[in-house]
Design an enzyme around this catalytic site. Structure first.
Site, short mmCIF file in Angstrom:
data_model
loop_
_atom_site.label_atom_id
_atom_site.label_comp_id
_atom_site.label_asym_id
_atom_site.label_seq_id
_atom_site.Cartn_x
_atom_site.Cartn_y
_atom_site.Cartn_z
CB SER A 225 -63.50 7.67 -73.15
OG SER A 225 -63.43 6.28 -73.39
CD GLU B 58 -62.60 8.15 -80.93
OE1 GLU B 58 -61.98 7.59 -80.00
OE2 GLU B 58 -63.10 9.28 -80.83
CG HIS C 159 -60.43 6.25 -77.40
ND1 HIS C 159 -61.63 6.85 -77.65
CD2 HIS C 159 -60.46 5.87 -76.09
CE1 HIS C 159 -62.37 6.84 -76.55
NE2 HIS C 159 -61.66 6.26 -75.57
#
Length: 489
Positions: A178, A296, A391
């Site tokens: 991330s 995601e 995600h």
């Protein structure tokens, strides 16, 4: 209690046993930082320093990460032993540049270190207001990208000291997820990072998610207005314990959400955007493995989250510079391929993460070896929730921690963990093999081809994004700006 003492150039440190390996927690890698200034190297200490507890996290909104303090520049090491020269895997945590900590339970490095016979390092860096707002226009001592300066200082410390913990100082792989993935994507093209590591693994990072100097200054001025602060003295006088509240109020005030805090292309530490920099060949000799989860941004399918994030507003901002034909054609392509509901999440996933990754790979791969992967696996809970491979859902598999962080939720409905453990072992083998050799076992990306190993119930190799979707982005303003150099702004 058995003692585990490492005698490093920094000084002797005492660790403890953790999951079959030795763990050293809370080692300071820099002096307590001056606010908005780069860190200063840690001076060696005498005697044996206990490294048995994690150090404080940077002040941030999540109170679960207490204790918090501006004196937060600490790292943690997991190693099978102090003898030998093992590959080093240096992990950069995520958190939208606004939060996170290397001490989070999900990032415990014991399983990865033991299973892979590697040395795992996690660490804290400054985040949010303290790490990624650019107040350099207020005072000469203030700098942009303080959190990125911290990352570099941590890498310098590892380079100088990791041999005492059983690590190979000439075989350091940076991997981050991330926001940490975005940082990882920047490091190979950063002149100041040259020689500090040899390989990188980018997990769900965005090489296009940086900001220009002027934009960074606008955001910082917006904070000054929000906080009622006029000058450097006012910034320095904000009590550390009040920073999380100031940060919360500012994020709500500025309307940028997860994009509030970003790396600034400041022309100094960060000379240019990653794609433009990669075109010059500056990263030559640094192999890269880069990938994403399949969906995601699937949390946008959850109505309360989508409403809170103003999905329609974000989409409008993302395509406002495109031709009307493009605004209609791209969403239609996703609806036809994935259906209306899932198509929107896939489009956001590509716009925020994957297309930028693909364009980065195409430029990076002209000079360096690069491989792609994609995490497709869904547990029953991920299917039922409609989140799919969302995600951060790959973190438990990479670290092998199934009862921490995201693992507490995504494995709730799993009747058996056999397949989960098998897939985790395969991902760990692939990541460790790349860290050890700089190569992956599937085809690398060359001449515009984007093969990716897809981790699912059955692993396979497929294009990271289907060709018909990639074609939709040709000749878009989005692609043009993604390739732009800072000199063209």
């Amino acid at each position: 209690m058995q003692e585990f003492i490492a005698h490093a150039p920094c000084g002797a440190v005492r660790g403890s046993e953790d999951g079959g390996v030795i763990a050293w927690r809370g080692i300071p890698y820099a002096q307590p930082p001056a606010r908005f200034s780069p860190p200063m190297p840690m001076q060696p200490w005498s005697g044996v320093r206990d490294a048995l507890e994690f150090g404080p996290s940077c002040p941030q909104e999540d109170v679960k990460r207490a204790p918090m303090a501006e004196d937060c520049l600490y790292l943690n090491i997991w190693s099978p032993g102090t003898a030998g020269k093992r590959p080093v895997m240096f992990f950069i945590h995520g958190g939208s540049f606004a939060g996170g900590s290397g001490s989070e339970e999900a990032y415990n490095g014991a399983n990865l270190a033991r299973n892979g016979d590697v040395v795992v390092v996690t660490f804290n860096y400054r985040v949010g207001i303290l790490g990624f707002l650019d107040f350099s226009f207020i005072h000469d001592d203030f700098h942009a990208n303080c959190g990125l300066f911290d990352v570099l200082e941590a890498l310098r410390w590892v380079k100088a000291n990791i041999a005492a913990f059983g690590g190979d100082l000439d075989n350091i792989t940076v991997f981050g997820q991330s926001a940490g993935g975005t940082i990882t994507s920047v490091l190979p093209v950063l002149p100041a990072a040259r020689g500090l590591f040899s390989k990188c693994i980018v997990m769900s990072g965005g090489p296009t998610l940086l900001q220009g100097c002027r934009e960074g200054h606008r955001t910082a001025r917006s904070f000054l207005e929000s906080a009622g602060v006029r000058d450097a003295r006012g910034l320095r006088s904000i009590p550390a314990e009040e920073i999380p509240a100031f940060q919360r109020e500012f994020v709500a005030h500025c309307g940028l959400g997860a994009g509030t805090f970003r790396i600034s292309v400041d022309g100094a530490l960060v000379p240019d955007y990653p794609i433009a920099a990669a075109r010059t060949g500056i990263a030559k000799g640094i192999p890269m493995l880069i990938g994403t989860t399949r969906e995601e941004m699937s949390f946008l399918l959850i109505k309360p989250l989508a409403k809170a994030l103003d999905v329609d507003g974000i989409m409008q901002a993302g395509v406002e510079h495109e031709e009307d034909e493009c605004k209609e054609r791209i969403p239609l392509a996703y609806r036809q391929r994935y259906g209306k509901r899932r198509g929107q999440a896939m489009m956001f996933s590509d716009m925020v993460f994957r297309m930028g990754n693909i364009w980065y790979v195409q430029e990076y791969g002209r000079h360096c070896d690069v491989w792609m992967y994609r995490f497709d696996y869904e547990t029953p809970a991920m299917k039922v929730s409609g989140l799919h491979a969302f995600h951060s859902s790959d973190i438990p598999f990479v670290f092998g921690n199934f009862k921490a962080g995201m693992g507490k939720l995504i494995f709730l409905l799993s009747p058996s963990m056999k397949k989960v453990r098998e897939l985790s072992q395969e991902m760990q083998r692939d990541f460790v093999s790349f860290a050890r050799t700089g190569r992956a076992a599937w085809p690398q990306c060359r001449n515009g081809d984007i093969p990716a190993k897809c981790y699912g119930k059955r692993c396979s190799v497929s294009p990271a994004v289907e060709e018909q979707i990639v074609r939709q982005y040709e000749n878009t303003h989005f692609k043009k700006t993604s390739f732009m150099s800072s000199k063209e702004e």
